[in-house]
Design a protein around this motif. Structure first.
Motif, PDB file in Angstrom:
ATOM      1  N   TYR A   1       0.849  -1.184   0.000  1.00  0.00           N
ATOM      2  CA  TYR A   1       0.000   0.000   0.000  1.00  0.00           C
ATOM      3  C   TYR A   1       0.891   1.243   0.000  1.00  0.00           C
ATOM      4  O   TYR A   1       2.055   1.187   0.424  1.00  0.00           O
TER       5      TYR A   1
ATOM      6  N   ASP B   1     -10.137   1.808  -5.851  1.00  0.00           N
ATOM      7  CA  ASP B   1      -8.691   1.608  -5.722  1.00  0.00           C
ATOM      8  C   ASP B   1      -8.378   0.167  -6.077  1.00  0.00           C
ATOM      9  O   ASP B   1      -8.263  -0.707  -5.208  1.00  0.00           O
TER      10      ASP B   1
ATOM     11  N   ARG C   1       1.524   1.380  -7.134  1.00  0.00           N
ATOM     12  CA  ARG C   1       1.620   1.820  -5.738  1.00  0.00           C
ATOM     13  C   ARG C   1       3.071   2.018  -5.300  1.00  0.00           C
ATOM     14  O   ARG C   1       3.360   2.901  -4.487  1.00  0.00           O
TER      15      ARG C   1
END
Length: 336
Positions: A133, A226, A253
């Motif tokens: 993330y 997302d 990411r």
């Protein structure tokens, strides 16, 4: 009358579904666009020549908060210890075990105890080219400093980053939860973000972005969706069959996290001293624009150019590495 209303509602539904389908097809086409790797950039590949890798410290590991074991190398201070420490962040595609060893070894020779991290997604840390993330790299750095503090509880630490690692180090210097872990930040030939006037087009041939995929994923995030952030969006001009040492592509990411949030956003939030070193012959960055770009926002940032040195020479050329190591070894936390 009721039938007319029903037919009108069905017609609106039909056209609405058609519109949704068309938008979905557009997003699918954007995201499905293949990423193309650029041809090898020899100014990067050739930088390995002349670097003595036989003195590279052994790889060590620590456990991050998610349980993943991440790699790093520790350089004990040699000569006259300076009671200073440094954590080094490598550039795009690299790791603690690549040519930046010339700089990290020079730091140790100048008496600075040094740790070189394999940023997650690189080297021995996690899945090559990806992270879990955006924000995980900050969490990892907090965990790494906590690990370093077990053996060096009071050592003042300077954060040093090269190229993309310099951009990430600027991001860290502007992040309240992390910036106080360091007394000073040194950026070496930093990539200041896609909109910085210090960039050569396509980073001088080093990087190739999948713009349609990037834009499609960005648009989906704007809509609150997302997804697909694990897909590769950035490729580097690494040699063929070099995956053992280098990371050839970045996921969406990882690309977004291993960078600034934007130099205009990050620089005003920096609270500790900062110095930028650039090579006058840098083929990826327009080093002559560092001072005007950065000092227009934060005048206290010190900018130093080293003549006759290109991008990778900033971490391999003896003239550059000794100048940077001398700076880190001798300048205090109250100096930019």
């Amino acid at each position: 009358m009721a039938m007319q209303l029903l037919r009108g509602a069905l017609s609106l539904l039909k056209w609405g579904l058609c519109a949704i389908g068309a938008v979905a097809l557009i997003f699918t086409a954007l995201i499905a666009t293949p990423l193309e790797r650029p041809p090898e950039l020899h100014s990067v590949s050739d930088s390995r020549k002349g670097v003595d890798m036989t003195t590279l410290p052994a790889l060590e590991r620590f456990q991050a908060r998610d349980g993943t074991w991440l790699g790093y190398r520790h350089y004990a201070a040699g000569g006259s210890a300076t009671a200073r420490g440094a954590i080094f962040i490598h550039g795009s595609s690299g790791s603690s075990g690549t040519v930046n060893h010339a700089l990290t070894a020079a730091l140790a020779t100048h008496g600075v105890e040094t740790w070189a991290l394999d940023t997650r997604g690189h080297g021995a840390s996690g899945t090559r080219g990806d992270i879990g993330y955006v924000g995980q790299l900050e969490d990892d750095l907090v965990d790494f400093v906590a690990h370093v503090r077990k053996s060096a509880p009071d050592l003042p630490l300077t954060l040093i980053g090269h190229s993309a690692g310099g951009g990430f180090s600027l991001r860290i210097a502007a992040t309240p939860i992390v910036q106080d872990l360091f007394v000073r930040t040194v950026l070496v030939a930093p990539y200041l973000g896609y909109d910085a006037p210090t960039n050569m087009p396509h980073s001088g041939g080093w990087a190739s972005a999948d713009i349609p995929r990037f834009l499609g994923l960005a648009a989906l995030r704007k809509l609150g969706i997302d997804c697909c952030a694990q897909l590769p969006v950035l490729a580097f001009a690494v040699p063929a069959n070099s995956e053992r040492f280098l990371t050839p592509t970045y996921s969406d990411r990882l690309m977004r996290n291993f960078a600034t949030r934007g130099y205009r956003l990050d620089l005003p939030a920096v609270t500790h001293p900062m110095t930028i070193f650039g090579g006058a012959e840098d083929e990826m960055m327009i080093s002559g624009k560092y001072a005007e770009t950065v000092q227009a926002i934060r005048p206290s940032v010190d900018v130093k150019l080293i003549e006759g040195v290109n991008h990778m020479g900033m971490v391999t050329n003896p003239k550059a590495v000794n100048a940077i190591a001398e700076d880190v070894a001798t300048r205090g936390a109250n100096q930019s």
